[in-house]
Design a protein around this motif. Sequence first.
Motif, mmCIF file in Angstrom:
data_model
loop_
_atom_site.group_PDB
_atom_site.id
_atom_site.type_symbol
_atom_site.label_atom_id
_atom_site.label_comp_id
_atom_site.label_asym_id
_atom_site.label_seq_id
_atom_site.Cartn_x
_atom_site.Cartn_y
_atom_site.Cartn_z
ATOM 1 N N MET A 181 0.840 -1.199 0.000
ATOM 2 C CA MET A 181 0.000 0.000 0.000
ATOM 3 C C MET A 181 0.871 1.244 0.000
ATOM 4 O O MET A 181 1.866 1.320 0.741
ATOM 5 N N SER A 182 0.501 2.230 -0.826
ATOM 6 C CA SER A 182 1.249 3.471 -0.932
ATOM 7 C C SER A 182 0.338 4.649 -0.624
ATOM 8 O O SER A 182 -0.890 4.526 -0.590
ATOM 9 N N LEU A 183 0.949 5.816 -0.417
ATOM 10 C CA LEU A 183 0.201 7.043 -0.183
ATOM 11 C C LEU A 183 0.267 7.888 -1.450
ATOM 12 O O LEU A 183 1.352 8.225 -1.927
ATOM 13 N N VAL A 184 -0.905 8.230 -1.991
ATOM 14 C CA VAL A 184 -0.989 8.962 -3.256
ATOM 15 C C VAL A 184 -1.692 10.293 -3.011
ATOM 16 O O VAL A 184 -2.793 10.334 -2.443
ATOM 17 N N LEU A 185 -1.062 11.378 -3.431
ATOM 18 C CA LEU A 185 -1.660 12.702 -3.367
ATOM 19 C C LEU A 185 -2.334 12.992 -4.708
ATOM 20 O O LEU A 185 -1.683 12.936 -5.760
ATOM 21 N N VAL A 186 -3.644 13.310 -4.680
ATOM 22 C CA VAL A 186 -4.398 13.622 -5.884
ATOM 23 C C VAL A 186 -4.865 15.073 -5.788
ATOM 24 O O VAL A 186 -5.509 15.463 -4.805
ATOM 25 N N ALA A 187 -4.536 15.871 -6.812
ATOM 26 C CA ALA A 187 -4.877 17.293 -6.809
ATOM 27 C C ALA A 187 -5.692 17.648 -8.048
ATOM 28 O O ALA A 187 -5.258 17.385 -9.180
ATOM 29 N N ASP A 188 -6.876 18.240 -7.838
ATOM 30 C CA ASP A 188 -7.720 18.711 -8.938
ATOM 31 C C ASP A 188 -8.731 19.694 -8.351
ATOM 32 O O ASP A 188 -9.291 19.441 -7.277
ATOM 33 N N ASP A 189 -8.967 20.801 -9.039
ATOM 34 C CA ASP A 189 -9.885 21.810 -8.515
ATOM 35 C C ASP A 189 -11.346 21.524 -8.850
ATOM 36 O O ASP A 189 -12.238 22.248 -8.384
ATOM 37 N N GLU A 190 -11.619 20.486 -9.633
ATOM 38 C CA GLU A 190 -12.994 20.086 -9.917
ATOM 39 C C GLU A 190 -13.383 18.955 -8.971
ATOM 40 O O GLU A 190 -12.839 17.845 -9.065
ATOM 41 N N PRO A 191 -14.316 19.194 -8.035
ATOM 42 C CA PRO A 191 -14.645 18.187 -7.014
ATOM 43 C C PRO A 191 -15.044 16.835 -7.586
ATOM 44 O O PRO A 191 -14.632 15.790 -7.062
ATOM 45 N N ALA A 192 -15.834 16.828 -8.663
ATOM 46 C CA ALA A 192 -16.279 15.554 -9.233
ATOM 47 C C ALA A 192 -15.105 14.759 -9.785
ATOM 48 O O ALA A 192 -14.997 13.535 -9.578
ATOM 49 N N VAL A 193 -14.197 15.446 -10.492
ATOM 50 C CA VAL A 193 -13.020 14.764 -11.048
ATOM 51 C C VAL A 193 -12.116 14.277 -9.922
ATOM 52 O O VAL A 193 -11.572 13.165 -9.978
ATOM 53 N N LEU A 194 -11.966 15.095 -8.884
ATOM 54 C CA LEU A 194 -11.124 14.719 -7.745
ATOM 55 C C LEU A 194 -11.639 13.437 -7.097
ATOM 56 O O LEU A 194 -10.849 12.538 -6.755
ATOM 57 N N GLU A 195 -12.942 13.330 -6.946
ATOM 58 C CA GLU A 195 -13.518 12.135 -6.326
ATOM 59 C C GLU A 195 -13.325 10.905 -7.201
ATOM 60 O O GLU A 195 -13.022 9.811 -6.703
ATOM 61 N N VAL A 196 -13.502 11.063 -8.522
ATOM 62 C CA VAL A 196 -13.326 9.921 -9.432
ATOM 63 C C VAL A 196 -11.883 9.428 -9.406
ATOM 64 O O VAL A 196 -11.623 8.220 -9.290
ATOM 65 N N LEU A 197 -10.930 10.343 -9.529
ATOM 66 C CA LEU A 197 -9.512 9.959 -9.519
ATOM 67 C C LEU A 197 -9.139 9.295 -8.202
ATOM 68 O O LEU A 197 -8.417 8.286 -8.178
ATOM 69 N N SER A 198 -9.637 9.851 -7.104
ATOM 70 C CA SER A 198 -9.321 9.289 -5.790
ATOM 71 C C SER A 198 -9.885 7.894 -5.637
ATOM 72 O O SER A 198 -9.237 7.003 -5.066
ATOM 73 N N GLN A 199 -11.098 7.682 -6.155
ATOM 74 C CA GLN A 199 -11.723 6.364 -6.045
ATOM 75 C C GLN A 199 -10.939 5.318 -6.829
ATOM 76 O O GLN A 199 -10.781 4.168 -6.377
ATOM 77 N N VAL A 200 -10.438 5.709 -8.001
ATOM 78 C CA VAL A 200 -9.623 4.773 -8.790
ATOM 79 C C VAL A 200 -8.377 4.359 -8.000
ATOM 80 O O VAL A 200 -8.021 3.170 -7.940
ATOM 81 N N VAL A 201 -7.731 5.332 -7.389
ATOM 82 C CA VAL A 201 -6.515 5.034 -6.620
ATOM 83 C C VAL A 201 -6.849 4.129 -5.432
ATOM 84 O O VAL A 201 -6.127 3.165 -5.138
ATOM 85 N N GLU A 202 -7.944 4.428 -4.734
ATOM 86 C CA GLU A 202 -8.334 3.610 -3.586
ATOM 87 C C GLU A 202 -8.705 2.188 -4.018
ATOM 88 O O GLU A 202 -8.404 1.219 -3.296
ATOM 89 N N ASP A 203 -9.352 2.063 -5.175
ATOM 90 C CA ASP A 203 -9.715 0.733 -5.671
ATOM 91 C C ASP A 203 -8.483 -0.110 -5.986
ATOM 92 O O ASP A 203 -8.555 -1.355 -5.971
ATOM 93 N N LEU A 204 -7.371 0.554 -6.261
ATOM 94 C CA LEU A 204 -6.110 -0.167 -6.491
ATOM 95 C C LEU A 204 -5.420 -0.538 -5.185
ATOM 96 O O LEU A 204 -4.348 -1.157 -5.201
ATOM 97 N N GLY A 205 -6.028 -0.151 -4.051
ATOM 98 C CA GLY A 205 -5.510 -0.569 -2.755
ATOM 99 C C GLY A 205 -4.580 0.423 -2.089
ATOM 100 O O GLY A 205 -3.821 0.047 -1.165
ATOM 101 N N HIS A 206 -4.645 1.691 -2.466
ATOM 102 C CA HIS A 206 -3.736 2.693 -1.904
ATOM 103 C C HIS A 206 -4.497 3.754 -1.113
ATOM 104 O O HIS A 206 -5.693 3.966 -1.314
#
Length: 335
Positions: A1-26
Amino acid sequence: MSLVLVADDEPAVLEVLSQVVEDLGHDVIQARDGEEAWNLARARRPNLVVTDHMMPRLSGLDLCRKLKGDEVLGRVPIILLSAVLPHGAPEAHAFLHKPFEITDFEALIRNALAEAPRPKPLEGASAVEALGNWVARGFEGPLSTAREQVERLRAEGKSDGGALETLGAQLKTLETLTRDFQEATHLAARTVALSPVEADVGAHLRQRLEEWKQRQPEVRWELDVPGVPVELRFDPERMRRVLDALLGHAGRHGGEVRVELESTPSLVTMRVKDRGPGISDEELQHIFEPFGAGRVGGGLGLYIASELARLHGGGLSVESKRGQGTTLSVMLPRG
């Protein structure tokens, strides 16, 4: 498991990107603009940064450049996302042009984390810790006896008062160095455990500053904190050591010291600013290293403060130039 910083000023895009990373186990930490991403990166030291390019306060490209120029974060891979940059940027480890397929994003994350640098394991940690305990025990008896003798001479009033004050100050320095050495060896051995509580860090900061005002009345101490409580989960005793290291470093030159507390929904930042002579670029590279020759200010205080901030999930940073003073900042995540 790693720690990933996700940055985006669009809340919907930020949530989608974060969910993808979390689904990969990080684990994921989120930033809503480039400046917040920069502060979170310094505080949390992620294994990977994913950032959009078009963001307020600090663009994704500028964020890449700042990360690459940082001594600690310079090797952390960055995935840059953009709908306007045609070919990305050399500062980024990888680039995706928006819109993109989620499968391509997942593949980039896997590849980037596979190549991300990992901290080297400590060698001989148990021996270092044992050495620290041995030194502390060895000094405890002689220092206690010396302190008792100083107090006896002071009570009798038969000795030079100035000489006794000087001797008492030197004994206090030895006691501090002994305590710091023991703490540093425990930190190096990774055996320090925090005892966190939920409390108002602003009140804690005010209390520490009041004590330093009494300790060093010649310094002009200024405090700027929010008018409402700043709730944070932290170890009060260890946070006291962090703040004492920063305040002690700033106050050693006298003059004016400004202490600031800033809070966002994701991050608490405490800054201590002095107007001293500043620190050279070479000294800045080693300011948080233990046992280094020619340490700025002497002692182990800043190394200990840096490691204790790290244990809280945060970090310690420094900004300084010769003749322009120094700013030490401790950044702690909320939640």
